[in-house]
Design a protein around this motif. Structure first.
Motif, PDB file in Angstrom:
ATOM      1  N   ARG A  85      34.799  34.692  43.946  1.00 28.86           N
ATOM      2  CA  ARG A  85      34.672  35.444  45.149  1.00 28.86           C
ATOM      3  C   ARG A  85      35.618  36.672  45.252  1.00 28.86           C
ATOM      4  O   ARG A  85      35.032  37.891  45.755  1.00 28.86           O
ATOM      5  CB  ARG A  85      34.978  34.582  46.322  1.00 28.86           C
ATOM      6  CG  ARG A  85      33.715  33.624  46.523  1.00 28.86           C
ATOM      7  CD  ARG A  85      33.604  32.735  47.999  1.00 28.86           C
ATOM      8  NE  ARG A  85      34.164  34.030  48.812  1.00 28.86           N
ATOM      9  CZ  ARG A  85      33.619  34.144  49.978  1.00 28.86           C
ATOM     10  NH1 ARG A  85      32.426  33.087  50.238  1.00 28.86           N
ATOM     11  NH2 ARG A  85      33.901  34.758  50.948  1.00 28.86           N
ATOM     12  N   ARG A  89      34.030  40.529  45.988  1.00 30.33           N
ATOM     13  CA  ARG A  89      34.683  41.203  47.020  1.00 30.33           C
ATOM     14  C   ARG A  89      35.251  42.658  46.576  1.00 30.33           C
ATOM     15  O   ARG A  89      34.803  43.657  47.298  1.00 30.33           O
ATOM     16  CB  ARG A  89      35.690  40.609  47.561  1.00 30.33           C
ATOM     17  CG  ARG A  89      35.871  41.124  48.963  1.00 30.33           C
ATOM     18  CD  ARG A  89      36.985  40.437  49.763  1.00 30.33           C
ATOM     19  NE  ARG A  89      36.542  39.120  50.037  1.00 30.33           N
ATOM     20  CZ  ARG A  89      37.291  38.003  50.035  1.00 30.33           C
ATOM     21  NH1 ARG A  89      38.603  37.948  49.441  1.00 30.33           N
ATOM     22  NH2 ARG A  89      36.849  36.627  50.257  1.00 30.33           N
ATOM     23  N   ARG A  93      33.662  46.027  47.394  1.00 31.85           N
ATOM     24  CA  ARG A  93      34.262  47.316  47.931  1.00 31.85           C
ATOM     25  C   ARG A  93      34.135  48.552  47.345  1.00 31.85           C
ATOM     26  O   ARG A  93      34.087  49.777  47.876  1.00 31.85           O
ATOM     27  CB  ARG A  93      35.934  46.841  48.191  1.00 31.85           C
ATOM     28  CG  ARG A  93      35.872  45.981  49.295  1.00 31.85           C
ATOM     29  CD  ARG A  93      37.356  45.663  49.621  1.00 31.85           C
ATOM     30  NE  ARG A  93      37.519  44.642  50.514  1.00 31.85           N
ATOM     31  CZ  ARG A  93      38.640  43.842  50.644  1.00 31.85           C
ATOM     32  NH1 ARG A  93      39.656  44.174  49.688  1.00 31.85           N
ATOM     33  NH2 ARG A  93      38.689  42.951  51.246  1.00 31.85           N
TER      34      ARG A  93
END
Length: 100
Positions: A85, A89, A93
């Motif tokens: 995760r 992430r 980004r």
């Protein structure tokens, strides 16, 4: 029936790594179901994830752990899911910042 307590350290390490890989697979499955769930039918994708994650977890405990789950197996699954995760992430980004 007795619980085998004397697993060699090498076997424990291999089982922990398999648990981490199971957690990574669950994290990727969650990301995939979440992506498709945004387009509608969220309940269906949540249900599908729950069923597949449960089946994957049971398979890990039965095949890798030989039916004797230990606490470090749960930590391994949680660690794998948490790591994937975080990685996804960061990738998300970075992807958003380069396209803006």
């Amino acid at each position: 029936m007795t619980i085998p307590m004397d697993l060699p350290l090498g076997e424990q390490c291999v089982q922990f790594l398999w648990a981490v890989l199971t957690g990574v697979a669950m994290g990727l499955l969650y990301a995939l179901c979440r992506h498709f769930g945004r387009r509608g039918h969220g309940f269906f994708w949540d249900l599908l994830f729950s069923i597949l994650a449960l089946a994957l977890g049971i398979a890990c405990f039965l095949l890798v752990c030989r039916g004797w789950p230990r606490l470090y197996h749960l930590f391994g699954i949680a660690l794998g899911a948490w790591c994937i995760r975080r990685i996804l992430r960061q990738v998300s980004r970075h992807h958003r910042s380069t396209h803006e």
